[in-house]
Motif scaffolding. Structure first.
Motif, short mmCIF file in Angstrom:
data_model
loop_
_atom_site.label_atom_id
_atom_site.label_comp_id
_atom_site.label_asym_id
_atom_site.label_seq_id
_atom_site.Cartn_x
_atom_site.Cartn_y
_atom_site.Cartn_z
N SER A 40 0.83 -1.21 0.00
CA SER A 40 0.00 0.00 0.00
C SER A 40 0.86 1.26 0.00
O SER A 40 0.56 2.24 -0.69
CB SER A 40 -0.93 0.00 1.22
N PHE A 41 1.95 1.22 0.77
CA PHE A 41 2.87 2.36 0.80
C PHE A 41 3.48 2.58 -0.58
O PHE A 41 3.51 3.72 -1.08
CB PHE A 41 3.97 2.11 1.83
N ASN A 42 3.96 1.52 -1.19
CA ASN A 42 4.59 1.64 -2.51
C ASN A 42 3.58 2.13 -3.55
O ASN A 42 3.91 2.96 -4.41
CB ASN A 42 5.17 0.30 -2.95
N ASP A 43 2.36 1.61 -3.47
CA ASP A 43 1.33 2.00 -4.43
C ASP A 43 0.99 3.48 -4.27
O ASP A 43 0.83 4.20 -5.25
CB ASP A 43 0.09 1.13 -4.22
N GLY A 44 0.90 3.94 -3.02
CA GLY A 44 0.63 5.34 -2.77
C GLY A 44 1.75 6.25 -3.25
O GLY A 44 1.51 7.31 -3.83
N PHE A 45 2.99 5.82 -3.00
CA PHE A 45 4.14 6.60 -3.46
C PHE A 45 4.16 6.68 -4.99
O PHE A 45 4.44 7.73 -5.57
CB PHE A 45 5.43 5.96 -2.95
N ASP A 46 3.85 5.58 -5.64
CA ASP A 46 3.85 5.56 -7.10
C ASP A 46 2.77 6.48 -7.65
O ASP A 46 3.01 7.20 -8.63
CB ASP A 46 3.63 4.13 -7.60
N GLU A 47 1.58 6.46 -7.04
CA GLU A 47 0.50 7.31 -7.51
C GLU A 47 0.83 8.79 -7.32
O GLU A 47 0.53 9.62 -8.18
CB GLU A 47 -0.79 6.97 -6.76
N ALA A 48 1.48 9.11 -6.20
CA ALA A 48 1.76 10.51 -5.88
C ALA A 48 2.98 11.06 -6.59
O ALA A 48 3.00 12.24 -6.98
CB ALA A 48 1.93 10.66 -4.36
N ILE A 49 4.00 10.23 -6.78
CA ILE A 49 5.27 10.73 -7.31
C ILE A 49 5.75 9.94 -8.53
O ILE A 49 6.05 10.52 -9.58
CB ILE A 49 6.36 10.69 -6.21
N GLY A 50 5.84 8.62 -8.39
CA GLY A 50 6.44 7.82 -9.45
C GLY A 50 5.75 7.96 -10.79
O GLY A 50 6.40 8.26 -11.81
N LYS A 51 4.45 7.77 -10.81
CA LYS A 51 3.72 7.81 -12.07
C LYS A 51 3.69 9.22 -12.68
O LYS A 51 3.92 9.36 -13.90
CB LYS A 51 2.30 7.28 -11.87
N PRO A 52 3.40 10.29 -11.91
CA PRO A 52 3.43 11.64 -12.51
C PRO A 52 4.80 12.01 -13.09
O PRO A 52 4.87 12.60 -14.17
CB PRO A 52 3.06 12.54 -11.33
N VAL A 53 5.88 11.67 -12.38
CA VAL A 53 7.21 11.99 -12.89
C VAL A 53 7.50 11.19 -14.16
O VAL A 53 8.04 11.74 -15.14
CB VAL A 53 8.28 11.69 -11.82
N ALA A 54 7.13 9.91 -14.17
CA ALA A 54 7.36 9.08 -15.36
C ALA A 54 6.53 9.58 -16.54
O ALA A 54 7.01 9.56 -17.69
CB ALA A 54 7.01 7.63 -15.04
N THR A 55 5.31 10.03 -16.28
CA THR A 55 4.46 10.56 -17.36
C THR A 55 5.06 11.82 -17.94
O THR A 55 5.09 12.01 -19.17
CB THR A 55 3.05 10.84 -16.82
N ALA A 56 5.55 12.70 -17.07
CA ALA A 56 6.19 13.93 -17.55
C ALA A 56 7.44 13.61 -18.36
O ALA A 56 7.70 14.25 -19.40
CB ALA A 56 6.53 14.83 -16.36
N TYR A 57 8.19 12.63 -17.92
CA TYR A 57 9.40 12.20 -18.63
C TYR A 57 9.04 11.70 -20.03
O TYR A 57 9.70 12.07 -21.02
CB TYR A 57 10.08 11.11 -17.81
N ARG A 58 8.01 10.86 -20.11
CA ARG A 58 7.62 10.31 -21.41
C ARG A 58 7.09 11.40 -22.34
O ARG A 58 7.36 11.38 -23.56
CB ARG A 58 6.57 9.22 -21.24
N ASN A 59 6.37 12.35 -21.78
CA ASN A 59 5.82 13.42 -22.61
C ASN A 59 6.88 14.41 -23.06
O ASN A 59 6.76 15.02 -24.13
CB ASN A 59 4.72 14.16 -21.84
N ALA A 60 7.93 14.58 -22.26
CA ALA A 60 8.93 15.60 -22.56
C ALA A 60 9.99 15.11 -23.55
O ALA A 60 10.52 15.91 -24.33
CB ALA A 60 9.61 16.06 -21.27
N LEU A 61 10.30 13.81 -23.51
CA LEU A 61 11.38 13.29 -24.34
C LEU A 61 10.84 12.46 -25.50
O LEU A 61 9.97 11.60 -25.30
CB LEU A 61 12.33 12.43 -23.51
#
Length: 279
Positions: A40-61
């Motif tokens: 649950s902790f990992n899933d919450g961290f991914d939703e809050a930080i991991g996924k948004p950062v990865a999405t921005a990375y994919r959109n930017a490059l």
């Protein structure tokens, strides 16, 4: 840094071993309460930080740039993948791994271009957890660690070696090492955005599904996709007809084939995926 990471993992291993004293319905997962909390902790961290950062990375490059980043880290990983193949008694695969590194580091411009795959040199996926398993070390209890995700007792010990020998984590100066570590993790997460979406839509109990997919994949990796028949068969005690309520729960949690494929993609890195050099 390396000593802190090693000590931290050893402490986590002791905590997991202590949690294994508590048994529940699944003999592979005696520390399910602890594991679900970490999941649950990992899933919450991914939703809050991991996924948004990865999405921005994919959109930017653009895709060619992301491919070059992926190839660069995968090329570095071939060094220790080859070493693990050698320790597992597979010299031919070792030669392939180190030939990949030689070709990609030279002709492939420091690994930015994967010329080795283009000329037919197969990419392998090995780590110290698999090496221990290859030599008969049992997997032990299933474990979930913060940030690192799914593992088991054997793979956690292997992870200590993986981290201690990771060329990226050994790199100096520190600011470059940290930047490369962040870039590697972000690139990996970006590559799995579509797969994780399918998994979220299909799996009713994400924890159970990820656990079962992880254990199945690790067993397959240890035996290079061909586990012995005894390892593939369900033990007689577990093959008996389940209670009606348990059967209903199992059926409800069983994902469709698309979700299974998504989970396999999510788990294509070993237990050390959060810290390994790619795969």
């Amino acid at each position: 840094m390396r000593r802190m990471a090693r000590d931290f993992l050893l402490v986590m291993l002791l905590v997991g071993a202590a949690g294994c004293a508590t048994t529940n319905g699944d003999r592979r997962d005696p520390a399910e309460g602890f594991n679900r909390a970490m999941f649950s902790f990992n899933d919450g961290f991914d939703e809050a930080i991991g996924k948004p950062v990865a999405t921005a990375y994919r959109n930017a490059l653009p895709s060619p740039v992301r491919s070059a980043v992926r190839n660069f880290f995968a090329n570095i990983a071939d060094l220790w993948i080859g070493a693990n193949n050698l320790l597992q008694g597979k010299p031919a695969d070792t030669v392939t791994d180190w030939a990949r590194f030689a070709f990609n580091s030279s002709i492939g411009l420091f690994g930015l271009i994967d010329v080795a795959s283009e000329i037919g040199l197969e990419k392998h996926d090995e780590d110290f957890g698999q090496t221990f398993g290859r030599w008969g070390v049992s997997d032990g209890a299933y474990l979930v660690w913060p940030f690192l995700g799914s593992s088991d007792v054997r793979d956690t010990v292997g992870l200590v070696f993986d981290l201690s020998l990771d060329p990226i984590l050994l790199h100096e100066p520190v600011r470059v090492r940290n930047a490369m570590t962040l870039l590697r993790a972000t690139g990996k997460r970006a590559d799995l955005l579509d797969a994780s979406r399918i998994l979220e839509e299909a799996a009713l109990d994400k924890y159970v599904f990820q656990r079962d997919a992880y254990l199945q994949r690790r067993r397959s990796l240890i035996y290079d996709g061909n586990p012995p028949r005894a390892a593939r068969e369900v033990p007689r005690a577990e093959a008996s007809e389940p209670e009606p309520q348990a059967a209903a729960t199992t059926a409800a949690a069983r994902p469709d084939p698309a979700a299974m494929e998504a989970a396999v993609r999510m788990l294509e890195q070993p237990a050390s995926s959060a810290a390994s050099s790619g795969g």
